[in-house]
Design an enzyme around this catalytic site. Sequence first.
Site, PDB file in Angstrom:
ATOM      1  N   TRP A 107      -4.146   4.816   2.952  1.00  0.00           N
ATOM      2  CA  TRP A 107      -3.811   3.490   2.432  1.00  0.00           C
ATOM      3  C   TRP A 107      -4.952   2.913   1.591  1.00  0.00           C
ATOM      4  CZ3 TRP A 107      -1.995   5.389   6.999  1.00  0.00           C
ATOM      5  CH2 TRP A 107      -0.619   5.269   7.243  1.00  0.00           C
TER       6      TRP A 107
ATOM      7  N   TYR B 292       0.572  -1.916  -0.474  1.00  0.00           N
ATOM      8  CA  TYR B 292       1.712  -2.680   0.047  1.00  0.00           C
ATOM      9  C   TYR B 292       1.450  -3.276   1.439  1.00  0.00           C
ATOM     10  CZ  TYR B 292       2.943   1.046   3.299  1.00  0.00           C
ATOM     11  OH  TYR B 292       2.911   1.943   4.332  1.00  0.00           O
TER      12      TYR B 292
END
Length: 691
Positions: A236, A524
């Site tokens: 991420w 996100y």
Amino acid sequence: MAAATQPSTNWHLKENARDHHTSKFSSKELIVRRGQAFIVTFNGTEQPEQNLTFIAETGPKPSKLAKTQATFGISSTVSKESWSAVLQSTSSNSVSISISSPPNAVIGRYKLSVQSTSSDSSSPASLGTFVLLFNPWSSGDDVFMPNKAECDEYVLEEFGIIFAGNKNRINSFGWNFGQFQEDILNICLSMLDRSLNYRQDPATDVSHRNDPKYLGRVLSAMVNANDDQGVLLGNWSGNYDGGKSPSSWTGSGEILQNWKKSGFKPVRYGQCWVFAAVLTTVLRCLGIPTRTITNFSSAHDADGNLRVDEFYDASGNHLDRAADSIWNFHVWNESWFSRSDLGPSYSGWQVLDATPQEESGGIYQCGPASRNAIKEGDVDLDYDCPFVFAEVNADCMYWNYDPATGKKTLMFSKSTVIGQFISTKAVGRDDRVDVTNDYKYEEGSKKERDIFKKARKKLGLEDKFDPTAPTPQEIDQKPDISGKFKVAGPLEVGKDLNLILVLANLQSDAKTVHVNMTAWSTVYTRRPVHEIWKDSIPVTLSPKEEKQFPIKISYTEYQQQLTTDNTIQVTALCHVEGGIQVLVQRDITLDNPTIDIQVLGEAKVNKEVDVEVIFTNPIDMEVMDCVLQVEGNDLLRGVLEIAIPPLKASEKSSTKFKLIPFETGPKHLLVNFSCDKFADIKNFKMVNVID
């Protein structure tokens, strides 16, 4: 029957596959479902058939006690409780038998052998192997799904739609689950044999493989690479060097095949929807009805207090200092099976989550958590209900934090932010269905607050003093001003971002406000990656006055900083003289340009058909490193990659390629276009293949 004469076996592949809903598998091996009869014919037995005994066994140490071995002779009727064989027909040298397994049989690859009971000296003769799967069409099975259209969607459908974006702007993309592609079933069985449970105690692990809740939990651990060298490595960071960016995948087949080809080294990289899509593939392949679920404004409550804390500094920067977070969206799975361990009211859809977020039982796995238990606040039930309950229900606290002194002050708290527009694909259609009401009672209703209190009580949070919690005085304090960001123009990659900050004085005396604004690119999960822009303005507001401040962030400012998620978080921290600070925030997802797919002519089985993919460069600079990725079940094998020459400003590109479909029916073609300025522009097209 001496062992020397090896019988030859006819598995009646076509007829059995048709009866067992396994025709879509591309396999030369018999694949059948438990609790249902299949036919096998073999020759080479000189014995009268009543003297035959069959042995079906699975796993490394088959045993009757563990239900991984069954011995059964020919009987006149089918047994519901155990394996049985019923004679269908005989000829001079062959026997046809109908074999049935119990509806709670262990699933996996079996060896079938036959032995003569009359001659002591003989050893069993092997008839070969077959694979046994769960059976959602059979009423005795834990995964029984009475609605046939749902079975078709959640077990047999290889195409899916995954929802993403954020609560203000939901977008979606297609996914090729491909659970019936060549070798996928073998890879799914390998996953089970590579799990920690199997490595620790193979025989016991195999004996539990009759239980969908056991397999769901084991596979939720195996889809991520943490702990067990599972399928996918999560990343991420926004930097995906050394692998494929998570948003570039279009299907599970390539991921599972790559895992096997590399000698079972984790595939780089996954994020939540990739983990969820791969788990959908594996569970549908094994016969457990499964779907992907997207939760918008999803809480990651790391410390189990049903509260998510976010911290901001005086400049309005979102600090990455809390283990808690609120994701723009999160994708998990629901699988359908009964919960004999909890009782009938907790059967039905069960939440499984393969994204490695928190450990459960010492490893990164999550679920199955009964969706009904989540809705009713029964967070004391197995497995991982508190974590899933928090994902859709946690309260949010927004703090101002001073890194120099470590002092934090509450700016405001909200109990209605988390868990919105919970979405899944409709049965038999490419539409979004909202399932929020299946997870919780209506936000703001008394029932919803009562359930939240019930959950807190069950977790022992009501009685315990929490030094990190805000005081009632902090929660009750009222701000003097309100603010919001309004969108004033298109939200598209390649265009300037135009917003309006609206500030309103709620009081009847004038207010002086100092506003610090920042914009960061994020992934996100709302983790900040790069600062894009900052500004600060002094503002005076007359009594009850509302003022608007236009903000423009140009494409050149954000272009280098954007992640593949196209997300920007804009924050205004308003320091009100003599009052509490007010945080104004908006998460923005920018749309990619579109890409168009045209099928030129009729698509017929085993006939070439041309496809054209059209993309127009919408920006006034050249785009380079253009690659088109194409995949589609029954339309082409594997993933097609086509390099496209650079495109000048506003230039249109047309790429043509040929397909040779090999199955009839509605099929989906998925395309993914990437270049140096745009990441992963996706589209799909339904192609109806005729004879």
